[in-house]
Design a protein around this motif. Structure first.
Motif, PDB file in Angstrom:
ATOM      1  N   VAL A 427       1.590  -1.173   0.191  1.00 56.51           N
ATOM      2  CA  VAL A 427      -0.023   0.080   0.027  1.00 56.51           C
ATOM      3  C   VAL A 427       0.624   0.887   0.178  1.00 56.51           C
ATOM      4  O   VAL A 427       2.282   0.840   0.490  1.00 56.51           O
ATOM      5  CB  VAL A 427      -1.102  -0.032   0.996  1.00 56.51           C
ATOM      6  CG1 VAL A 427      -1.807   1.528   1.390  1.00 56.51           C
ATOM      7  CG2 VAL A 427      -1.772  -1.111   1.247  1.00 56.51           C
ATOM      8  N   TRP A 430       0.928   3.602   3.117  1.00 55.69           N
ATOM      9  CA  TRP A 430       0.386   2.853   4.497  1.00 55.69           C
ATOM     10  C   TRP A 430       0.954   1.982   5.136  1.00 55.69           C
ATOM     11  O   TRP A 430       0.121   1.109   4.737  1.00 55.69           O
ATOM     12  CB  TRP A 430      -1.139   3.108   4.331  1.00 55.69           C
ATOM     13  CG  TRP A 430      -1.346   4.674   4.967  1.00 55.69           C
ATOM     14  CD1 TRP A 430      -2.069   5.594   3.295  1.00 55.69           C
ATOM     15  CD2 TRP A 430      -2.122   5.280   5.480  1.00 55.69           C
ATOM     16  NE1 TRP A 430      -2.251   6.477   3.880  1.00 55.69           N
ATOM     17  CE2 TRP A 430      -2.413   6.515   5.235  1.00 55.69           C
ATOM     18  CE3 TRP A 430      -2.075   5.329   6.969  1.00 55.69           C
ATOM     19  CZ2 TRP A 430      -3.247   7.593   5.107  1.00 55.69           C
ATOM     20  CZ3 TRP A 430      -2.681   6.362   8.082  1.00 55.69           C
ATOM     21  CH2 TRP A 430      -2.633   7.964   7.780  1.00 55.69           C
ATOM     22  N   ARG A 458      -8.821   0.292   5.585  1.00 57.14           N
ATOM     23  CA  ARG A 458      -7.512  -0.468   5.900  1.00 57.14           C
ATOM     24  C   ARG A 458      -8.085  -1.139   4.554  1.00 57.14           C
ATOM     25  O   ARG A 458      -7.257  -1.260   3.570  1.00 57.14           O
ATOM     26  CB  ARG A 458      -7.537  -1.011   7.102  1.00 57.14           C
ATOM     27  CG  ARG A 458      -6.454  -2.352   6.814  1.00 57.14           C
ATOM     28  CD  ARG A 458      -5.252  -1.013   6.192  1.00 57.14           C
ATOM     29  NE  ARG A 458      -4.201  -1.891   6.060  1.00 57.14           N
ATOM     30  CZ  ARG A 458      -2.629  -1.294   5.479  1.00 57.14           C
ATOM     31  NH1 ARG A 458      -2.481   0.103   4.989  1.00 57.14           N
ATOM     32  NH2 ARG A 458      -1.507  -1.693   5.600  1.00 57.14           N
ATOM     33  N   GLN A 461      -8.260   0.498   1.299  1.00 57.34           N
ATOM     34  CA  GLN A 461      -6.008   1.065   0.801  1.00 57.34           C
ATOM     35  C   GLN A 461      -5.607  -0.107  -0.042  1.00 57.34           C
ATOM     36  O   GLN A 461      -5.092  -0.254  -0.928  1.00 57.34           O
ATOM     37  CB  GLN A 461      -5.445   1.120   2.184  1.00 57.34           C
ATOM     38  CG  GLN A 461      -5.884   2.701   2.636  1.00 57.34           C
ATOM     39  CD  GLN A 461      -5.565   2.884   4.261  1.00 57.34           C
ATOM     40  OE1 GLN A 461      -4.399   2.127   4.493  1.00 57.34           O
ATOM     41  NE2 GLN A 461      -5.381   3.760   4.556  1.00 57.34           N
TER      42      GLN A 461
END
Length: 513
Positions: A427, A430, A458, A461
């Motif tokens: 990612v 992140w 999340r 992502q």
């Protein structure tokens, strides 16, 4: 200045020198009265930073404190340690903590920066009562904490770090929650420590939030109702789902997994954990791990019904008393089998990994605890496990907070995946120590989340990487990301697997396993 003479230049030199000298000396005196005080406090604050960041502070003599009705957490600002007070003066207001906080970026009330500033402003408002040379403490007797009065009957002076009656507002004792800090703030924290990872001056946040939770849970009995179910389950059956403790080893049916009670000389103890014992999805991870251990020729055993919850949800939920009860029970069991620093404990749960390895030492349990990703990677390195079937496909690995930020385990899970033949994708931004929490830590797994969900954030992502599989090394993360995929209606097109399951798919098992 080319046209100036020597005399004029000399005058300018002296004016410049004395102006700069005076400005610096004046500014140094102004520092303690401005936001720039952190220039002075940052060096001692960094020096005093507790490098044992992966363990929460233990409440000493908790039984005695309950009997004496002493504070068990952080109720008033006077309950902060000297490091906690220095944190408040040291904040540079840069906002990096909030920018990386999963609660803040999903629009919860918690902002680590504003939590610190609220406490700091409260400290400024009351520092005359705290540090004033002639200030004395006058508090209503029904609100005053249990402390001895001075011998001559005069009220005691308000000297830090524990002035009688705590900090004041309008000459009254003020509890931080809810007077200074809204209750939703402390209950939104996932204890992921992203704030502390990003803080340039080493301010701690999680210990303060958990300290305030302890006070709310154990002293005021005021906490989210959903946690009561988890607390009752842990206390009654040793697991937050309140499933019968007698069913703890049912996940191993048909695998012929040895029990420690039958093979006390086993070299390795596999600590299964509550999730893998009772959650249907996590049971598959436990079974995959066992098959890999057998394939690798590992002499291991499990505790079976002797195992109980490590107490991580209780401690992060503020119930320190329940945690210490469980810790004492587990330490007695493990030490009874001679695990204290002599043999290896492996677990697939980062929460168990952190608690057993870093927090039980306060209770006489010093164990060599290894996450299953590290152990499996070691088996591959020693040719005990030989991935021969390339799994293939793009895989995005999600870093568990309690594995990564708490214990710096980033490489082993990725190496296992790469050796299994997958194409690993990350990612953007992140990832690793900046990885976003799944939203389950800090006992959030057992509380109701309001507003935008952290696990959805999340999951999006991870989906942006274009991966066909999302890999995890934590049963809590697995549950949260599976729910995130369902929320995005991607559960059929994108798989969610533990690293053990991916590795198992790349190995030709012997017929016996």
């Amino acid at each position: 200045m080319a046209g100036l003479g020597q005399a004029q230049l000399t005058v300018l030199q002296h004016v410049g020198f004395w102006w700069h000298s005076a400005f610096v000396l004046i500014f140094l005196n102004i520092l303690p009265f401005s936001k720039h005080f952190h220039i002075i406090t940052v060096i001692p604050n960094v020096f005093a930073y507790q490098r044992r960041k992966n363990a929460l502070p233990t409440v000493q003599d908790i039984e005695g404190k309950v009997e004496r009705e002493e504070t068990l957490g952080i109720n008033r600002i006077s309950d902060l340690s000297y490091k906690g007070i220095m944190d408040l003066y040291t904040c540079t207001e840069c906002g990096r903590c909030s920018d990386n906080c999963p609660a803040y970026i999903t629009n919860k009330k918690l902002s680590p920066k504003h939590l610190t500033l609220a406490l700091r402003d409260h400290l400024y408002d009351t520092e005359e009562a705290m540090f004033g040379k002639d200030s004395t403490v006058t508090v209503p007797q029904d609100n005053a904490p249990a402390q001895d009065s001075s011998e001559n009957g005069e009220p005691m002076r308000a000297n830090p770090p524990a002035p009688e009656g705590g900090y004041f507002q309008n000459n009254q004792v003020v509890d931080l929650v809810p007077n200074i800090i809204h209750p939703d703030v402390i209950w939104a924290c996932t204890s992921c420590r992203a704030c502390e990872e990003q803080c340039p001056v080493m301010i701690t946040y999680v210990d303060k939030i958990i300290g305030m939770r302890r006070e709310e849970v154990m002293m005021k009995n005021d906490f989210p109702a959903q946690l009561q179910t988890a607390f009752n389950g842990i206390e009654t059956n040793g697991n937050p789902w309140n499933i019968s403790a007698m069913d703890r080893a049912d996940w191993a049916d048909g695998l012929n997994v040895p029990l420690m009670s039958d093979t006390p000389d086993a070299e390795v103890l596999y600590w299964v954990g509550c999730a893998a014992s009772f959650d249907d999805r996590a049971k598959k991870v436990a079974r995959a791990t066992v098959q890999l251990l057998k394939q690798g020729g590992v002499n291991f055993a499990i505790l079976g019904t002797e195992e109980t919850c490590t107490g991580d949800p209780a401690r992060r939920g503020g119930n320190e008393y329940l945690f210490q009860t469980l810790a004492a029970q587990n330490v007695e069991t493990l030490n009874g089998y001679g695990m204290n620093g002599k043999r290896t404990i492996i677990t697939a749960c980062p929460h168990c990994f952190n608690t057993l390895g870093n927090e039980y030492s306060d209770f006489g349990g010093n164990y060599d605890v290894v996450h299953h990703s590290e152990f499996l990677n070691g088996l591959i390195a020693r040719d005990k496990l030989k991935p021969t079937k390339k799994v293939g496909g793009k895989v995005a690995y999600h870093d568990s907070c309690y594995l990564g930020r708490y214990n710096d385990v980033y490489s082993a899970p990725r190496e296992v995946l790469e050796k299994a033949g997958v194409e690993l994708v990350e990612v953007e931004y992140w990832n690793k120590n900046k990885g976003l929490c799944c939203g389950a830590g800090g006992a959030q797994m057992f509380m109701e989340e309001h507003g935008e969900r952290v696990n959805t954030k999340r999951t999006l992502q991870l989906l942006d990487t274009g991966a066909s599989t999302i890999a995890t090394g934590c049963p809590f993360c697995s549950t949260m990301l599976t729910d995130g995929l369902k929320d995005q209606e991607k559960e059929d097109s994108v798989k969610q697997l533990d690293i053990a399951e991916i590795l198992l798919a790349s190995i030709e098992l012997d017929a016996a396993h």
